[in-house]
Design a protein around this motif. Sequence first.
Motif, mmCIF file in Angstrom:
data_model
loop_
_atom_site.group_PDB
_atom_site.id
_atom_site.type_symbol
_atom_site.label_atom_id
_atom_site.label_comp_id
_atom_site.label_asym_id
_atom_site.label_seq_id
_atom_site.Cartn_x
_atom_site.Cartn_y
_atom_site.Cartn_z
ATOM 1 N N LYS A 75 0.833 -1.203 0.000
ATOM 2 C CA LYS A 75 0.000 0.000 0.000
ATOM 3 C C LYS A 75 0.868 1.252 0.000
ATOM 4 O O LYS A 75 0.612 2.211 -0.756
ATOM 5 C CB LYS A 75 -0.910 -0.013 1.224
ATOM 6 C CG LYS A 75 -1.812 1.194 1.347
ATOM 7 C CD LYS A 75 -2.659 1.111 2.611
ATOM 8 C CE LYS A 75 -3.514 2.355 2.795
ATOM 9 N NZ LYS A 75 -4.309 2.276 4.042
ATOM 10 N N ASN A 76 1.906 1.254 0.838
ATOM 11 C CA ASN A 76 2.810 2.405 0.899
ATOM 12 C C ASN A 76 3.554 2.603 -0.415
ATOM 13 O O ASN A 76 3.821 3.732 -0.836
ATOM 14 C CB ASN A 76 3.816 2.232 2.037
ATOM 15 C CG ASN A 76 3.179 2.414 3.405
ATOM 16 O OD1 ASN A 76 2.097 2.982 3.521
ATOM 17 N ND2 ASN A 76 3.830 1.917 4.435
ATOM 18 N N LYS A 77 3.902 1.478 -1.065
ATOM 19 C CA LYS A 77 4.600 1.575 -2.343
ATOM 20 C C LYS A 77 3.717 2.272 -3.380
ATOM 21 O O LYS A 77 4.192 3.105 -4.161
ATOM 22 C CB LYS A 77 4.987 0.184 -2.835
ATOM 23 C CG LYS A 77 5.822 0.207 -4.111
ATOM 24 C CD LYS A 77 6.206 -1.196 -4.531
ATOM 25 C CE LYS A 77 7.073 -1.145 -5.777
ATOM 26 N NZ LYS A 77 6.426 -0.490 -6.924
ATOM 27 N N LYS A 82 2.408 7.233 -6.330
ATOM 28 C CA LYS A 82 1.493 8.353 -6.567
ATOM 29 C C LYS A 82 2.172 9.675 -6.217
ATOM 30 O O LYS A 82 2.034 10.677 -6.939
ATOM 31 C CB LYS A 82 0.235 8.172 -5.741
ATOM 32 C CG LYS A 82 -0.847 9.198 -6.040
ATOM 33 C CD LYS A 82 -2.118 8.893 -5.265
ATOM 34 C CE LYS A 82 -3.215 9.900 -5.585
ATOM 35 N NZ LYS A 82 -4.466 9.604 -4.843
ATOM 36 N N VAL A 83 2.902 9.701 -5.093
ATOM 37 C CA VAL A 83 3.618 10.919 -4.686
ATOM 38 C C VAL A 83 4.658 11.289 -5.730
ATOM 39 O O VAL A 83 4.819 12.466 -6.078
ATOM 40 C CB VAL A 83 4.276 10.722 -3.299
ATOM 41 C CG1 VAL A 83 5.244 11.863 -2.992
ATOM 42 C CG2 VAL A 83 3.208 10.648 -2.218
ATOM 43 N N GLN A 84 5.377 10.276 -6.235
ATOM 44 C CA GLN A 84 6.387 10.534 -7.259
ATOM 45 C C GLN A 84 5.753 11.160 -8.494
ATOM 46 O O GLN A 84 6.311 12.091 -9.090
ATOM 47 C CB GLN A 84 7.085 9.221 -7.638
ATOM 48 C CG GLN A 84 8.001 8.661 -6.567
ATOM 49 C CD GLN A 84 9.366 9.331 -6.565
ATOM 50 O OE1 GLN A 84 9.560 10.347 -7.219
ATOM 51 N NE2 GLN A 84 10.282 8.768 -5.816
ATOM 52 N N GLU A 169 6.402 24.854 -1.418
ATOM 53 C CA GLU A 169 6.236 24.316 -0.076
ATOM 54 C C GLU A 169 5.566 22.940 -0.127
ATOM 55 O O GLU A 169 5.962 22.014 0.596
ATOM 56 C CB GLU A 169 5.389 25.279 0.762
ATOM 57 C CG GLU A 169 5.241 24.856 2.220
ATOM 58 C CD GLU A 169 4.438 25.846 3.032
ATOM 59 O OE1 GLU A 169 4.083 25.517 4.176
ATOM 60 O OE2 GLU A 169 4.149 26.944 2.513
ATOM 61 N N GLU A 170 4.552 22.805 -0.987
ATOM 62 C CA GLU A 170 3.864 21.525 -1.123
ATOM 63 C C GLU A 170 4.806 20.452 -1.675
ATOM 64 O O GLU A 170 4.772 19.287 -1.258
ATOM 65 C CB GLU A 170 2.656 21.676 -2.063
ATOM 66 C CG GLU A 170 1.846 20.420 -2.272
ATOM 67 C CD GLU A 170 1.220 19.896 -0.998
ATOM 68 O OE1 GLU A 170 0.973 18.679 -0.935
ATOM 69 O OE2 GLU A 170 0.984 20.695 -0.064
ATOM 70 N N LEU A 171 5.650 20.866 -2.591
ATOM 71 C CA LEU A 171 6.632 19.948 -3.152
ATOM 72 C C LEU A 171 7.583 19.451 -2.067
ATOM 73 O O LEU A 171 7.914 18.264 -1.999
ATOM 74 C CB LEU A 171 7.412 20.641 -4.272
ATOM 75 C CG LEU A 171 8.462 19.800 -5.001
ATOM 76 C CD1 LEU A 171 7.822 18.586 -5.633
ATOM 77 C CD2 LEU A 171 9.184 20.634 -6.049
#
Length: 367
Positions: A75-77, A82-84, A169-171
């Motif tokens: 799940k974290n992967k 998604k974050v990447q 900042e979000e980045l």
Amino acid sequence: MRRALKYFMMMFIVIAVSNKPVLAAPTSDQIQTQREQLEADKSNLKKAQEKRFEIEQKIENLDVQIEDTMHEIDKNKKQMDKVQENIKVTEEELKQTEEELKNEKEIFSKRMRAIYINGTDGYLEILFESNGFSDFISRVENIKSIIELDKKIMENIKLKEVQLNNKKEELNKQNDKLLALNNENSKKLDKLKISKNEQDELIKEVERQEGLYASVVDESQSKLNETLRQIQQIRNSTPKYTPSRGAAPMSGNNVVAYASNFLGTPYSWGGTTPAGFDCSGFTQYVYKHFGISLGRTTYDQIKNGYGVSREELQPGDLVFYGKGGNPTHMGIYVGNGMYIHSPRTGDVVKISSYDRSDYITARRVMR
């Protein structure tokens, strides 16, 4: 001479008879000792069985914890991926925003140079050169519009600067989150390795315990053989196993027959295919062959279908085990007081007695 020989023979017979061992009947004390020894052996056997069951439960619990950790890592992967992707999108947006900001600054600079090239006198010249009052009013309105436009441009530039900073900042936050997820995954992997080492020791202990209750193997094997004969009869009356293409005909016997094709398949953490199953992966795979979708874990599958009592159990029903209503193991009831399941690490899909002290419930999911 004859008298002497006769006397000698009689003496020989007496000596021979007197030297012959006599088998005495066991005394009541000996019988009592044997009974006590038998009871002690039974007690030791029961303790060995309880110890083995306790160890099996610990292994099952460890398997569940390891599987949960693996699900969490997976799940974290996905979250990391998604974050990447969000980081890439944000970086592209930042580049576009910077370019737009640069263009607007250039436009604003040109406008400022054109309007304010002579300082504030430029406004006065515009007013003094007006032709009449109406022209004067018109020029004043135009100047006001230009000033308002200048203010709006400045506000937009400042807003874009704020947006740019917010995106940066979000980045940074996303980067921090990504690093935190990496650290969390590393810790979970370490925990997984520790659990694996603990499990290896427990499996060795189970193997040692198995030798302590060998006296009941014949009875258990007899029951198992009878169950296997019943399953073989069921298999003989059902179509030969082929990989599923659409939903197969549904019945409890068909479910048992299909599940028995995977006897001997090794247990595997998170396994969902014939290459290796965990307990819930096995049941999920079997029922998928019949067009029935089950949840992925024991926590999910204990909510599928509807509950049935022990007295109502039929072949094909799902049986669940654990403590405090929290399922840690499951399998498929095959009848004759037995169930087929993928037990634990180091074991294979097999048939065992379903009557366990940690029995929770059963669910029927057949159509």
